[in-house]
Design an enzyme around this catalytic site. Structure first.
Site, PDB file in Angstrom:
ATOM      1  N   HIS A   1      -5.359  10.310  -0.174  1.00 58.66           N
ATOM      2  CA  HIS A   1      -5.983  10.417   1.087  1.00 58.66           C
ATOM      3  C   HIS A   1      -5.318  10.908   2.071  1.00 58.66           C
ATOM      4  O   HIS A   1      -5.808  11.789   2.865  1.00 58.66           O
ATOM      5  CB  HIS A   1      -6.834   8.987   1.235  1.00 58.66           C
ATOM      6  CG  HIS A   1      -5.941   7.644   1.349  1.00 58.66           C
ATOM      7  ND1 HIS A   1      -5.527   7.250   0.095  1.00 58.66           N
ATOM      8  CD2 HIS A   1      -5.100   7.297   2.350  1.00 58.66           C
ATOM      9  CE1 HIS A   1      -4.579   6.117   0.393  1.00 58.66           C
ATOM     10  NE2 HIS A   1      -4.312   6.046   2.009  1.00 58.66           N
TER      11      HIS A   1
ATOM     12  N   ASP B   1      -7.923   2.286   1.415  1.00 54.78           N
ATOM     13  CA  ASP B   1      -7.871   2.949   2.550  1.00 54.78           C
ATOM     14  C   ASP B   1      -8.723   4.172   2.557  1.00 54.78           C
ATOM     15  O   ASP B   1      -8.068   5.115   3.172  1.00 54.78           O
ATOM     16  CB  ASP B   1      -6.389   3.011   2.892  1.00 54.78           C
ATOM     17  CG  ASP B   1      -6.280   3.662   4.317  1.00 54.78           C
ATOM     18  OD1 ASP B   1      -7.227   3.407   5.330  1.00 54.78           O
ATOM     19  OD2 ASP B   1      -5.185   3.900   4.638  1.00 54.78           O
TER      20      ASP B   1
ATOM     21  N   ASP C   1       1.484   4.955   0.120  1.00 56.95           N
ATOM     22  CA  ASP C   1       0.918   6.011   0.213  1.00 56.95           C
ATOM     23  C   ASP C   1       2.326   7.071  -0.087  1.00 56.95           C
ATOM     24  O   ASP C   1       3.322   6.985   0.291  1.00 56.95           O
ATOM     25  CB  ASP C   1       0.893   6.586   1.792  1.00 56.95           C
ATOM     26  CG  ASP C   1      -0.273   5.675   2.435  1.00 56.95           C
ATOM     27  OD1 ASP C   1      -1.218   5.901   1.903  1.00 56.95           O
ATOM     28  OD2 ASP C   1       0.191   4.771   3.099  1.00 56.95           O
TER      29      ASP C   1
ATOM     30  N   HIS D   1       0.999  -1.104  -0.044  1.00 60.41           N
ATOM     31  CA  HIS D   1       0.002  -0.026   0.174  1.00 60.41           C
ATOM     32  C   HIS D   1       0.846   1.055  -0.001  1.00 60.41           C
ATOM     33  O   HIS D   1       1.528   1.745   1.039  1.00 60.41           O
ATOM     34  CB  HIS D   1      -0.884   0.037   1.330  1.00 60.41           C
ATOM     35  CG  HIS D   1      -1.645   1.294   1.270  1.00 60.41           C
ATOM     36  ND1 HIS D   1      -2.801   1.390   0.242  1.00 60.41           N
ATOM     37  CD2 HIS D   1      -1.776   2.472   2.079  1.00 60.41           C
ATOM     38  CE1 HIS D   1      -3.481   2.681   0.676  1.00 60.41           C
ATOM     39  NE2 HIS D   1      -2.958   3.127   1.760  1.00 60.41           N
TER      40      HIS D   1
END
Length: 918
Positions: free
Chosen positions: A350, A124, A14, A12
């Site tokens: 996000h 997420d 980010d 994941h």
């Protein structure tokens, strides 16, 4: 039946969060190098899911162009899986069109590689929008996977148990408001439940016993999902050995190094007939309410405002103007718009747009916002200038000294209102003399009064300001720059109706204006009151105001008071000090109320509150933050020291407007607090509504019984409201994404203006002093009263129309191919809200999009674009032609639209590959 364990390798990623982008970037390059090396040496390592973000490819190849061929090969083989998104956005805090463009950009980035993962991937997102199933279905997807919104996920992504899930299984059906249904897969044990799989027997046995049982607890089929990765997780290079050990230790189970498309296909085939159907928004409402992360909607409010301005300029101004110019044979700037959109969307992950990263991340966001806006503004001004150059302004020739200008309305509805334009009355180029002499010549010219002329020959009163002499420059396309000085005036006037998706031409002429055909009644009716055709406003001693909606004869009183509370939470979560009480301006007299604008077009009162509030939390907050004390357990209180908070609220009523404009300016010098503006609706209903993504969502005023958080805030795009059958009140804002309906007996709409905190939160101790948002802020809102539920979408139209500024382009006296007043596209559709007018990069078609904001079927009626030859086609959000639409005898197309449907049509110009009639 024996279990089939699907292990999906991923990370994941980010792009920026607890480290700035470039530090994450360095680690991304290392990860991708290792991934390519593992795929080269280990044929048993089947595939790796690249987290849905195609921007990762750009980021990697920016540093590693030498590995492009190898990367392309692995993607084409299906061993690296990419898409569907360009970035992993926050769905609620990005506009409807930004969500669509994110999919389009992901698809376009994947096309050269020959593969695109057709799975709605929301690992997420801090809650999921209700229209997500419809969006992804229109993109050809039949399933979505998501981590939040259905069951409670807490600190450091710990999944807590509860008896109140919307679904007992990790598999369910997810249905949009329009009835579109997709298979939904919940990461019931989060997206890290298969990370770091052991190879040694003893460790592997303990691991698999626990992980298989946990996954099986929620699975409705024998197919168990284990996600082999986590946030920024390196590739597990020995995974093949770990899976070989698992197969030996558990011969009755099948262990598959899988991917989402394979896993979903097999789950769909094995799923029981009756799975729960979850409807609309997924916001973890059946939880204690602490970890919905809704308060990211108010973190770093300045970034939300910049984002709203950038989205507005791109989708409501630049793209429509460029599309109008395209219809007049001006090249459409696909490349520049794509660059502006991608630059803007790089702020939409996000952890970025939610304002829950370290300060360095958010400083870089400001630069990206500026860059995107500058490109969008350039496109808008260039397109407007090109169009203005084609408009016939010879109707003003009789005035001799007239200065024509074009006022563009890029909204989908006719619009009137106040127009401001700066005009050059005379220009002298530096090539004509010495700068000082030129400036002196212009400065000595007398200021001459005048008036605004309409294209039909009428005259309008205008406020005129002499701005003096200003330096400027011209950048011709075929020669060197040409600097000059010019004498500038600023005109402000009330324009009559400007056509939807069109323009009207005006001019400034000096001299004595013709006698006015009528004298408008004054807007100011008393020392603290004003009134137009639709609204009356009376300001009280405490700075609140009463608004009378003349159409419904409803009075709304006590509007516009301010509330301030302490906040000992973090960038993710608002938490007031225990035993706190809110400070408000309701019980104190305002400091002053002054009439600052009063003319035929508008009146403005400025209300000033001089307030003293606590300067920060007490010292205990820092101690508790350093010790990572959960915010629900913190004992910190507001400190004793106070600082001034001066709130200047301008209340503006324009002639003919069905809304009231508010502008709140303040200099925040306090920390650890939240500031809201409050509007008591006084409407006794149990539910309210808010604009979401392609939806006006209905929401309950009160939470479920499981909810324990004292705060019950919600997301909005730009407006929220309350209505009954006879009366309604809507509060609309720009970049103000958080609101709450207070349980105060008045159903007060409380809109967050600022949330100031000092730490990131989540899994570590990360100080974020810049999240205290010290300094000057301005918030812009509108209050829109209306005659109840049957007129809700009319109020939404007013909010949409008022949010988009006029674009004004000066031009010269000339003949032209376009008439003085014009509209390029005429349409009708009760309950439909227009969101996009653009040109498809793929096909060159004109693309127009609406959504049905009601729960009733509707009809969309369309004329052919003015001056164009071609046919309308039904499309989807991916701008693919689906089928040709048949015109009626009147030449217009009528298209049925389902309740809550997102409807896109494309105009295919003659000779561009028209589809046959269906």
């Amino acid at each position: 039946m024996n279990n089939i364990v699907h292990v999906i390798s991923h990370t994941h990623w980010d792009r920026e969060w607890y480290m700035p982008f470039e530090k994450h970037h360095v680690r991304l390059v290392t990860l991708m190098d290792e991934l390519l090396d593992v795929l080269e040496r280990d044929a048993e390592f089947r595939s790796f899911h690249l987290d849905g973000q195609t921007i990762i490819l750009d980021d990697y190849l920016q540093v590693r162009p030498d590995r492009r061929e190898e990367l392309e090969q692995r993607i084409r083989e299906g061993r690296i899986l990419i898409g569907p998104w360009y970035i992993l956005q926050d769905e609620f805090l990005t506009s409807p069109e930004a969500n669509v463009r994110n999919l389009l950009a992901g698809w376009q980035a994947a096309k050269p590689y020959g593969r695109w993962t057709r799975v709605g991937y929301f690992p997420d997102s801090f809650g999921n929008i209700g229209q997500a199933p419809q969006l992804i279905a229109q993109a050809g997807m039949t399933a979505a996977v998501f981590g939040r919104g259905v069951k409670p996920t807490g600190f450091n992504n710990y999944v807590r148990q509860s008896d109140s899930y919307e679904s007992p299984y990790s598999e369910m059906y997810w249905e949009s408001p329009d009835g579109t249904k997709v298979l939904g897969i919940l990461f019931a044990n989060w997206y890290n439940n298969g990370m770091e799989i052991p190879v040694r027997d003893e460790e592997a046995t303990a691991y698999w016993d626990e992980r298989i049982a946990a996954a099986g607890q929620f699975a409705s089929t024998p197919h168990l999902l284990l996600m082999n990765g986590c946030d920024h997780q390196p590739v597990q290079a020995d995974l093949s050995a770990a899976l070989a050990a698992a197969r030996r230790l558990y011969p009755d189970a099948r262990f598959v190094h899988s991917n989402f498309e394979t896993y979903i296909e097999q789950v769909r085939a094995a799923a029981p007939e009756k799975l729960n159907v979850i409807h609309g928004e997924l916001r973890s409402l059946r939880s204690d309410g602490w970890y919905t992360l809704v308060n990211t909607a108010s973190s770093r409010i300045n970034l939300k405002r910049q984002n709203a301005l950038g989205q507005l300029e791109l989708e409501r101004v630049a793209e429509p103007l460029a599309a109008f110019a395209f219809l007049q044979e001006v090249a459409y700037p696909h490349h520049l718009l794509a660059y502006a959109w991608k630059t803007l969307m790089q702020n939409h992950p996000h952890d970025s747009i939610c304002g829950c990263s370290i300060d360095e991340v958010h400083r870089e966001m400001v630069t990206r916002f500026d860059k995107s806006f500058q490109v969008a503004e350039s496109i808008a001004l260039d397109s407007a200038e090109a169009l203005a150059g084609k408009v016939d302004t010879s109707c003003f020739a009789a005035y001799g000294n007239a200065l024509p200008f074009i006022v563009f309305n890029t909204t989908g509805w006719p619009k009137h209102g106040v127009v401001t334009v700066e005009l050059e009355t005379q220009r002298l180029y530096l090539a004509e003399g010495k700068p000082a002499e030129l400036k002196q010549r212009l400065s000595s010219l007398p200021f001459r009064p005048g008036y605004v002329i309409t294209d039909s020959g009428g005259s309008l009163e205008a406020q005129v300001e002499d701005l003096g002499v200003r330096f400027g420059y011209k950048l011709p396309e075929d020669r060197f720059r040409e600097p000059y000085y010019a004498r500038i005036i600023r005109l402000t006037f009330f324009a009559g109706q400007i056509p939807a998706l069109g323009y009207r031409t005006f001019a400034w002429a000096t001299g004595t204006p013709p006698a006015a055909s009528f004298t408008p009644s004054p807007l100011v009716t008393g020392p603290r009151s004003m009134e137009n055709e639709w609204i009356r406003v009376d300001i009280a001693d405490n700075g609140t105001f009463t608004m009378l909606d003349k159409a419904s004869q409803t009075n709304y009183s006590g509007l516009g008071y301010f509330e301030d509370t302490g906040d000992i939470g973090n960038e993710y979560v608002y938490a007031a000090p225990q035993g706190h009480s809110a400070l408000t301006t309701e019980d104190s007299p305002m400091s002053s109320c002054e009439l600052v604008e009063n003319w035929a077009g508008a009146a403005t009162f400025e209300i000033v509150h001089r307030w003293a509030i606590p300067a920060e939390a007490d010292s205990m907050l820092q101690e508790e933050t350093d010790a990572m004390v959960p915010f629900m357990e913190r004992q910190a209180q507001r400190g004793k020291r106070e600082v001034p908070l001066i709130l200047r609220m301008k209340v503006t009523l324009e002639r003919g407007a069905r809304s009231l404009k508010l502008s709140v300016h303040y200099d925040n010098q306090a920390k650890d607090h939240r500031l809201r503006i409050c509007f008591p609706a006084g409407i006794q209903e149990d539910s309210h509504y808010a604009e979401s993504v392609f939806e006006i969502a209905e929401r309950s005023n009160a939470p479920y019984s499981e909810w324990v958080n004292p705060s019950y805030c919600h997301h909005q795009q730009s407006f929220c409201g309350m209505d009954s059958g006879e009366a309604g009140l809507m509060a609309a804002g720009l970049g103000l994404h958080e609101y709450e309906v207070l349980q105060d007996g008045r159903n007060t709409l409380a809109v967050t203006l600022l949330r100031a905190v000092g730490e990131l939160g989540d899994w570590g101790v990360f100080r974020t002093p810049e999240a205290q948002c010290l300094g000057e802020h301005t918030a812009q809102l509108s209050l829109i009263p209306y005659s109840g539920k049957p007129f809700r979408t009319e109020a939404a139209v007013e909010a949409y129309r008022r949010s988009v500024p006029f674009t004004v382009s000066p031009t010269g006296l000339k003949s032209g191919e376009l008439p003085p007043t014009h509209s390029w596209l005429q349409w009708e559709g009760d309950g439909l809200l227009l969101t996009s007018v653009k040109v498809s990069e793929e096909t060159g078609d004109l693309v127009v999009r609406w959504f049905n904001a009601t729960k009733q079927p509707a009809f969309l009626t369309l004329d052919a674009p003015s001056g164009a030859g071609g046919v309308w086609n039904k499309s989807n959000i991916m701008e693919e032609r689906l089928h040709r639409l048949t015109p009626g005898q009147d030449g217009r197309v009528q298209l049925p639209v389902r309740s809550a449907e997102i409807v896109t049509v494309v105009y295919v110009r003659t000779g561009q590959g028209e589809l046959p009639l269906e």
